[in-house]
Design a protein around this motif. Structure first.
Motif, mmCIF file in Angstrom:
data_model
loop_
_atom_site.group_PDB
_atom_site.id
_atom_site.type_symbol
_atom_site.label_atom_id
_atom_site.label_comp_id
_atom_site.label_asym_id
_atom_site.label_seq_id
_atom_site.Cartn_x
_atom_site.Cartn_y
_atom_site.Cartn_z
ATOM 1 N N TRP A 169 0.820 -1.217 0.000
ATOM 2 C CA TRP A 169 0.000 0.000 0.000
ATOM 3 C C TRP A 169 0.853 1.267 0.000
ATOM 4 C CZ3 TRP A 169 -5.006 0.145 -1.020
ATOM 5 C CH2 TRP A 169 -5.759 -1.001 -0.817
ATOM 6 N N LEU A 170 2.135 1.129 0.257
ATOM 7 C CA LEU A 170 3.007 2.296 0.333
ATOM 8 C C LEU A 170 3.622 2.603 -1.025
ATOM 9 C CD1 LEU A 170 4.809 1.477 3.690
ATOM 10 C CD2 LEU A 170 2.906 3.053 3.325
ATOM 11 N N PRO A 171 4.022 3.864 -1.245
ATOM 12 C CA PRO A 171 4.676 4.190 -2.517
ATOM 13 C C PRO A 171 6.107 3.676 -2.552
ATOM 14 C CG PRO A 171 4.639 6.104 -1.085
ATOM 15 C CD PRO A 171 3.836 5.040 -0.387
ATOM 16 N N ASN A 172 6.645 3.562 -3.751
ATOM 17 C CA ASN A 172 8.039 3.197 -3.965
ATOM 18 C C ASN A 172 8.808 4.438 -4.410
ATOM 19 O OD1 ASN A 172 7.700 0.443 -3.406
ATOM 20 N ND2 ASN A 172 6.928 0.078 -5.472
ATOM 21 N N LEU A 173 9.985 4.617 -3.861
ATOM 22 C CA LEU A 173 10.841 5.747 -4.226
ATOM 23 C C LEU A 173 12.174 5.201 -4.697
ATOM 24 C CD1 LEU A 173 11.052 8.847 -4.285
ATOM 25 C CD2 LEU A 173 12.065 8.719 -1.980
ATOM 26 N N THR B 110 12.339 8.970 -8.655
ATOM 27 C CA THR B 110 11.020 8.588 -9.163
ATOM 28 C C THR B 110 10.153 8.032 -8.042
ATOM 29 O OG1 THR B 110 12.013 8.023 -11.294
ATOM 30 C CG2 THR B 110 9.795 7.195 -10.858
ATOM 31 N N LEU B 111 9.007 8.621 -7.876
ATOM 32 C CA LEU B 111 8.001 8.133 -6.940
ATOM 33 C C LEU B 111 6.933 7.397 -7.728
ATOM 34 C CD1 LEU B 111 6.611 8.148 -4.078
ATOM 35 C CD2 LEU B 111 5.392 10.183 -4.880
ATOM 36 N N SER B 112 6.657 6.143 -7.345
ATOM 37 C CA SER B 112 5.579 5.388 -7.994
ATOM 38 C C SER B 112 4.645 4.861 -6.917
ATOM 39 C CB SER B 112 6.150 4.232 -8.826
ATOM 40 O OG SER B 112 6.916 3.352 -8.020
ATOM 41 N N TRP B 113 3.357 4.954 -7.187
ATOM 42 C CA TRP B 113 2.355 4.583 -6.183
ATOM 43 C C TRP B 113 1.181 3.931 -6.891
ATOM 44 C CZ3 TRP B 113 1.147 8.400 -1.631
ATOM 45 C CH2 TRP B 113 0.505 7.696 -0.603
ATOM 46 N N LEU C 188 0.359 6.052 -9.954
ATOM 47 C CA LEU C 188 0.849 7.420 -10.008
ATOM 48 C C LEU C 188 2.361 7.395 -10.095
ATOM 49 C CD1 LEU C 188 0.633 10.540 -9.615
ATOM 50 C CD2 LEU C 188 0.745 10.090 -7.141
ATOM 51 N N GLY C 189 2.923 8.201 -10.996
ATOM 52 C CA GLY C 189 4.368 8.326 -11.117
ATOM 53 C C GLY C 189 4.760 9.791 -11.111
#
Length: 461
Positions: A94-98, A122-125, A306-307
């Motif tokens: 459930w958390l975003p990846n950075l 890059t933030l991906s969610w 989301l990116g």
């Protein structure tokens, strides 16, 4: 559904996490069941784990050692911790990846050369996945429930093995004492036959028969001593110790003079099907498999992500900075029927786990029924063997007195001594059966703990 945590908190945790302080932001350790110990089995009073072998060793000490030191307790606890960590893995979805990337390149064209460097954050969610993450969490949590129930079942199994081994060691020690008594009685019969032969009132056959009985009694005593040593080695192994460990057993507590047992077996079976940890584990496995169907089905559904992130580029001194943000919709169109067959496989696994659960439920009923009948028989045998030993002892005394007085035969004496030795062994076996089947019934109902040892003095299961 797992709540989304602020990215700033996650980054702060990553920055300040150190190997000396385990980093557990999703609280997986809090979900881990307690380490197997005497406290898990209703131990009265403080019972810290120890490797110290008491001298002498009582039944409650044997159980303490088994729960604290046996490798299997460490194994099931480690398995539960591993599954708790997998719950953390599922929640982390459930958390975003950075992600950070960087490159440095030097280009050379004939007499010309330049450097180029790039960097990006890059933030991906994943925003929407039609229930895959929730199903993964449900699957992992149910498997954790199964792991905790398996640990409970293992604790009770080790509890039972420790008690069985301890009671068997006590029984073989009692058998040695009985064999020694039989040998002394055979020696007394031989002495009487030898005396009567020396004064000419007995035949050589009497003396030889008494000698044969004495040799047989000595052989029985030697065998009993060997079985006792083997039982002590088995007990040491059940306690997680080396088989050659020297163990001194505490005296066996006296059994109650009046022992009775009468229960409604149907109620016992119903209670067992509510309490048995292996049945709880099987039920959790079914629920985990059902969540697996949702996971497999979700793999063929669209996802929305989301990116966003900044970029930086330096080309021979020319610096370019930028930012990007966007939504990505992924719609699986055709994957070679992969999702179709994954769903079929997951659905079949539900049927497998359900069948295993039903099989275990039937086995629970059989375990309780057999343990109930065995304990009922053992309870009845206790009184009968007590009467048997009393009558055999009196018969042996009468036969010995008659033989010494010259009015009885050596065959009558040897027969009475043999019957007494047999009665004593049957009494020892009845006591062993009663102790073991009490524990077995409690374990078959999923209720084996230290309260059993407290109830021993009252003669109740």
């Amino acid at each position: 559904m797992f709540s989304r945590r602020p990215l700033s908190l996650l980054l702060a945790g990553l920055l300040f996490a150190t190997p000396a302080l385990p980093f557990d932001p999703l609280g997986s350790e809090a979900m881990t069941p307690l380490k197997p110990s005497p406290r898990l089995s209703a131990r009265v009073g403080e019972a810290p784990c120890t490797t110290q072998l008491p001298d002498p060793l009582a039944a409650i000490d044997a159980v303490d050692l088994a729960l604290c030191n046996h490798p299997q307790t460490r194994e099931v606890w480690a398995a539960a911790r591993a599954q708790a960590a997998l719950v953390g893995v599922a929640r982390g979805a459930w958390l975003p990846n950075l992600n950070g990337t960087g490159t440095a390149t030097r280009y050379v064209y004939e007499n010309d050369a330049y450097n180029k460097s790039t960097a990006a954050l890059t933030l991906s969610w994943l925003l929407l996945d039609f229930g895959q993450r929730s199903a993964n969490i449900e699957n992992a949590q149910q498997l954790l429930v199964a792991a905790a129930a398996t640990q409970d079942a293992t604790v009770q199994s080790l509890f039972l093995v420790a008690l069985q081994s301890y009671y068997n060691a006590q029984a073989t020690r009692s058998a040695v004492s009985a064999a020694q008594s039989a040998e002394r009685s055979a020696q007394e019969a031989y002495n009487a036959a030898q005396l009567r032969y020396s004064v000419g009132v007995a035949t050589p056959a009497d003396r030889l028969q008494a000698q044969t009985a004495l040799s047989q009694a000595t052989l029985n005593r030697i065998k009993a001593e060997g079985e006792s040593r083997n039982a002590l080695g088995t007990l040491a192994n059940a306690l997680g110790l080396n088989a050659q460990t020297r163990i001194a057993l505490a005296p066996a507590p006296a059994l109650p003079t009046e022992v009775s047992f009468q229960k409604d077996v149907d109620a016992l079976i119903a209670d067992a099907q509510e309490r048995r940890p292996d049945l709880k584990a099987a039920e959790a496995q079914v629920k985990a498999a059902e969540a697996g169907v949702t996971v497999a089905r979700g793999q063929g559904l669209p996802t929305l992500s989301l990116g966003a992130g900044p970029t930086w580029q330096d080309t021979d001194g020319v610096i370019v900075r930028g930012n990007s943000a966007g939504l990505t919709l992924n719609v699986p169109i055709f994957s070679g029927f992969d999702t179709t067959y994954r769903v079929r496989s997951a659905a079949a696994q539900v049927d497998v786990k359900a069948a295993q659960r039903d099989r275990i439920r039937n086995q629970v009923a059989l375990d309780v029924w057999k343990a109930y009948q065995s304990l009922t028989t053992a309870t009845q045998s206790l009184k009968t063997t007590a009467d048997l030993v009393a009558s055999a002892e009196e018969s042996e005394r009468v036969a010995l007195g008659r033989y010494k007085a010259g009015v009885g035969t050596v065959l009558d004496l040897l027969s009475a001594q043999s019957a007494l030795a047999s009665a004593r062994l049957q009494r020892i076996q009845a006591e062993l059966d009663w102790n073991v089947y009490r524990a077995t019934l409690a374990q078959s109902m999923g209720a084996l703990d230290y309260t059993l040892l407290q109830g021993a003095a009252e003669g109740r299961p």
